[in-house]
Scaffold this motif. Structure first.
Motif, mmCIF file in Angstrom:
data_model
loop_
_atom_site.group_PDB
_atom_site.id
_atom_site.type_symbol
_atom_site.label_atom_id
_atom_site.label_comp_id
_atom_site.label_asym_id
_atom_site.label_seq_id
_atom_site.Cartn_x
_atom_site.Cartn_y
_atom_site.Cartn_z
ATOM 1 N N GLN A 27 -4.106 25.857 58.930
ATOM 2 C CA GLN A 27 -2.782 25.585 59.585
ATOM 3 C C GLN A 27 -2.833 26.350 60.816
ATOM 4 O OE1 GLN A 27 0.048 23.996 58.145
ATOM 5 N NE2 GLN A 27 0.825 24.270 60.458
ATOM 6 N N ALA A 28 -3.602 27.328 61.028
ATOM 7 C CA ALA A 28 -3.868 27.866 62.572
ATOM 8 C C ALA A 28 -4.434 27.191 63.452
ATOM 9 C CB ALA A 28 -4.589 29.109 62.443
ATOM 10 N N LEU A 29 -5.218 26.490 63.016
ATOM 11 C CA LEU A 29 -5.876 25.473 63.970
ATOM 12 C C LEU A 29 -4.945 24.357 64.325
ATOM 13 C CD1 LEU A 29 -9.547 24.773 62.394
ATOM 14 C CD2 LEU A 29 -8.728 25.731 64.620
ATOM 15 N N ASP A 34 -14.137 26.877 68.971
ATOM 16 C CA ASP A 34 -13.249 27.444 70.312
ATOM 17 C C ASP A 34 -11.940 27.347 70.080
ATOM 18 O OD1 ASP A 34 -15.642 27.095 71.956
ATOM 19 O OD2 ASP A 34 -15.504 25.045 72.705
ATOM 20 N N LEU A 35 -11.445 26.425 69.335
ATOM 21 C CA LEU A 35 -9.852 26.275 68.895
ATOM 22 C C LEU A 35 -9.953 27.322 68.099
ATOM 23 C CD1 LEU A 35 -7.585 24.424 70.058
ATOM 24 C CD2 LEU A 35 -7.951 23.115 67.924
ATOM 25 N N ILE A 67 -2.957 33.044 63.308
ATOM 26 C CA ILE A 67 -3.749 33.147 61.929
ATOM 27 C C ILE A 67 -2.685 34.235 61.274
ATOM 28 C CG2 ILE A 67 -5.758 34.098 60.484
ATOM 29 C CD1 ILE A 67 -7.257 32.438 62.731
ATOM 30 N N ALA A 68 -2.221 34.014 60.230
ATOM 31 C CA ALA A 68 -1.242 34.922 59.448
ATOM 32 C C ALA A 68 -1.780 35.686 58.147
ATOM 33 C CB ALA A 68 0.158 34.182 59.169
ATOM 34 N N LEU A 74 -9.376 30.463 69.854
ATOM 35 C CA LEU A 74 -8.061 30.699 70.638
ATOM 36 C C LEU A 74 -6.975 30.872 69.903
ATOM 37 C CD1 LEU A 74 -6.865 30.692 73.376
ATOM 38 C CD2 LEU A 74 -6.544 28.059 73.211
ATOM 39 N N ALA A 75 -7.044 30.406 68.533
ATOM 40 C CA ALA A 75 -5.928 30.468 67.532
ATOM 41 C C ALA A 75 -5.867 31.816 67.066
ATOM 42 C CB ALA A 75 -6.126 29.622 66.252
ATOM 43 N N GLU A 76 -6.964 32.761 67.048
ATOM 44 C CA GLU A 76 -6.971 33.935 66.706
ATOM 45 C C GLU A 76 -6.448 34.943 67.709
ATOM 46 O OE1 GLU A 76 -11.237 34.779 65.678
ATOM 47 O OE2 GLU A 76 -10.946 34.058 63.598
ATOM 48 N N GLU A 77 -6.987 34.521 68.975
ATOM 49 C CA GLU A 77 -6.413 35.252 70.234
ATOM 50 C C GLU A 77 -4.776 35.220 70.138
ATOM 51 O OE1 GLU A 77 -6.828 37.811 73.061
ATOM 52 O OE2 GLU A 77 -8.838 37.087 71.999
#
Length: 160
Positions: free
Chosen positions: A91-93, A72-73, A83-84, A76-79
């Motif tokens: 790191q995104a999480l 789920d996280l 995420i680079a 949301l991180a992608e949304e």
């Protein structure tokens, strides 16, 4: 139309839980104390992410987002575009989790009983639109009954 019963309240809550096609974004939102702190801490990128979360709340039944599980996280991180690159998932999480925690500490979000997040701002918007939907249903059902009665009278007249 005045709320008259527990049934009315249940119906309004049901209407409020539905996704919203739009919600008001007041022009002075950035002047709110919590939003000013958000801007100071995360800049316009964080401010934009906050409003994207509000858009996600609006489009979700119940206006809550799950964040308790890693998947789920990650969604949301992608949304929120944390995420680079191809190897930046961990790191995104962490960045997304810290951002959500900061929004909670600022009072812009709250943690729900099931470990998700929700927003008082979006709850108020949903309640407003839920009451409007409920009123429209009530008004529409009255018009429909009148229309049905009118159609029955026409049928009786045509038979006579």
């Amino acid at each position: 139309m005045a709320v008259k019963s527990e049934q009315d309240l249940r119906e309004i809550a049901e209407c409020a839980a539905g996704p919203m096609a739009f919600f008001p974004h007041d022009s002075g939102a950035a002047d709110d104390g919590a939003c000013r702190k958000l801007l100071r801490r995360h800049g316009f990128e964080g401010y934009g992410r906050y409003w994207r979360i509000c858009e996600l709340f609006a489009g979700t039944k119940g206006h809550e987002l799950p964040v308790s599980e890693e998947d789920d996280l990650m969604n949301l991180a992608e949304e929120l575009r944390f995420i680079a690159g191809p190897f930046s998932e961990l790191q995104a999480l962490e960045n997304c989790k810290e951002f959500i925690e900061d929004l909670v500490s600022l009072g812009l979000l709250r943690v729900t009983e099931d470990g998700g997040v929700a927003s008082g701002r979006m709850d108020r918007n949903a309640s407003y639109f839920g009451a409007k939907r409920w009123g429209g249903r009530k008004g529409g059902s009255r018009r429909k009954r009148k229309g049905d009665e009118h159609a029955e009278l026409k049928q009786e007249e045509s038979r006579a």
